[in-house]
Write an enzyme that holds these catalytic residues in place. Structure first.
Site, short mmCIF file in Angstrom:
data_model
loop_
_atom_site.label_atom_id
_atom_site.label_comp_id
_atom_site.label_asym_id
_atom_site.label_seq_id
_atom_site.Cartn_x
_atom_site.Cartn_y
_atom_site.Cartn_z
CG MET A 153 -14.20 67.24 -2.94
SD MET A 153 -13.55 68.30 -1.67
CE MET A 153 -12.15 69.06 -2.48
N GLY A 154 -14.81 64.05 0.07
CA GLY A 154 -16.04 63.72 0.79
C GLY A 154 -16.36 64.86 1.76
NE ARG A 155 -21.35 63.07 5.73
CZ ARG A 155 -21.42 61.75 5.61
NH1 ARG A 155 -20.34 61.01 5.70
NH2 ARG A 155 -22.59 61.15 5.42
CB ILE A 156 -13.25 65.34 6.22
CG1 ILE A 156 -14.10 64.72 7.34
CG2 ILE A 156 -12.03 66.05 6.81
CD1 ILE A 156 -13.43 63.61 8.14
CB THR A 235 -6.39 64.72 9.34
OG1 THR A 235 -7.10 65.15 8.17
CG2 THR A 235 -5.45 65.80 9.81
NE ARG A 237 -8.95 55.01 10.11
CZ ARG A 237 -9.60 55.95 10.81
NH1 ARG A 237 -9.13 57.17 10.91
NH2 ARG A 237 -10.72 55.64 11.44
CD GLU A 266 -3.18 55.91 14.26
OE1 GLU A 266 -4.15 55.86 15.03
OE2 GLU A 266 -3.19 56.54 13.20
CG HIS A 285 -6.12 58.76 15.12
ND1 HIS A 285 -6.11 57.54 14.50
CD2 HIS A 285 -7.25 59.38 14.69
CE1 HIS A 285 -7.19 57.42 13.73
NE2 HIS A 285 -7.91 58.52 13.85
C1 DGY Z 1 -12.50 58.51 12.86
O1 DGY Z 1 -13.56 58.74 13.44
O2 DGY Z 1 -12.39 57.63 12.03
C2 DGY Z 1 -11.35 59.39 13.18
O3 DGY Z 1 -10.18 58.95 12.63
C3 DGY Z 1 -11.20 59.54 14.66
O4 DGY Z 1 -10.96 58.32 15.26
#
Ligand code: DGY
Length: 320
Positions: A153-156, A235, A237, A266, A285
């Site tokens: 639960m950080g910014r994203i 979304t 890692r 990747e 990605h």
């Molecule tokens: C990041 O900035 O770490 C995202 O995964 C996009 O590359």
């Protein structure tokens, strides 16, 4: 001073850098081969790199003049931060500006899975529309009142929670440290154990950084606790999930599906079993991949490097 970019960057960014430094931009196949990176870094004062570059101890130690590393990303698990810091090398990164775009893509993957968007697209292109005319055919599921479990639960994570609230989802989360009650109330989220998160969510979304503590923390043991009808979204890692276990969980229908923007390796090999599955939505990605966001990331990456090389603090600095 001399700087190296391991990939092209926006023209305005290169122009700005060229006003101050001797700039070398690698334009070959991505990622830059390690041997070449090691030979090129030897006489450089600064480096702009990307998540596909492995900036390990060999690279850092080869950079005998290196004073600053600026990564075009929020994630910095591709950099040996300890080695760099022990050498006094400043590391800049680009958080905040990519929060919205990444949260948007998370919701897009969720909707794609719940409403079966890629399947619908394929169906029409294969002239199969007539096969799903009945009232019970080709049904998706509502996001409304479903439980979203956010891991990290950080910014994203918070931006995803704000968006999910718009769909009237029930939001639970697990994080290394619990947020304040005030913030939980403001976001309308409830803290639960990791176990509980996986047991009770209709969709689990991963938003933690990749660290030794989170490496493959999501594995078959947790998948086995999930509802059969549940989805997984990543979304963050790829290495946070044990991908072999995920392939098993998807194949055996232990969970219903997954939306993946990131992978262990990747680009993922097109022969990888996950790429053959219909219950999976894949993206290359692309969390931060919008025109607006990438431009802001370029601005910050350049500022971080310039500030660090002039002995000042970058806008965003990675700390050990
Ligand atoms: C990041 O900035 O770490 C995202 O995964 C996009 O590359």
């Amino acid at each position: 001073m001399k700087i190296l970019l391991t990939r092209r960057l926006h023209d305005f960014a290169i122009k700005e850098l060229k006003m101050k430094y001797k700039v070398e931009v690698y334009t070959g196949k991505i990622p830059m081969p390690k041997k070449l990176l090691i030979s090129k870094i030897k006489d450089k004062d600064g480096l702009i790199c990307y998540p596909y570059d492995s900036i390990d101890a060999d690279v850092i130690n080869a950079g005998i003049r290196l004073k600053a590393i600026s990564t075009f990303s929020v994630g910095h698990d591709h950099i040996d931060v300890k080695t760099a810091s022990s050498r006094g090398i400043v590391i800049g990164y680009t958080p905040e500006v990519l929060t919205r775009a990444t949260a948007d893509l998370t919701i897009a993957l969720m909707l794609a899975l719940f409403r079966r968007i890629p399947e619908g697209d394929k169906l029409i292109r294969n002239d199969k529309w007539r096969t799903i005319f009945g009232p019970y055919e080709f049904l998706g599921t509502d996001l409304y009142q479903k439980t979203l479990g956010i891991f990290g639960m950080g910014r994203i994570g918070k931006a995803v929670a704000r968006r999910a609230a718009g769909f009237e989802m029930n939001i639970i989360y697990h994080n290394r440290t619990r947020l304040s009650l005030k913030e939980e109330k403001r976001l309308g989220i409830k803290y639960v154990s990791l176990d509980n998160l996986f047991r009770t969510s209709d969709v689990v979304s991963i938003h933690s950084p990749h660290t030794p503590q989170t490496h493959e923390i999501i594995n078959l043991k947790l998948f086995n606790k999930m509802k059969k009808t549940a989805f997984l979204i990543n979304t963050a890692r790829g290495k946070i999930i044990n991908e072999k276990d995920l392939a098993i969980a998807l194949k055996r229908k232990i969970i219903t599906g997954a939306g993946l923007d990131v992978f262990q390796k990747e680009p993922i090999n097109s022969r990888h079993p996950i790429t053959k599955m219909n219950n999976v939505v894949l993206m290359p990605h692309s969390g931060s991949a919008t025109v607006e966001t990438r431009k802001k990331m370029a601005e910050i990456a350049v500022k971080n490097l310039i500030l660090s090389l002039s002995g000042r603090k970058p806008i965003y600095q990675v700390r050990v």
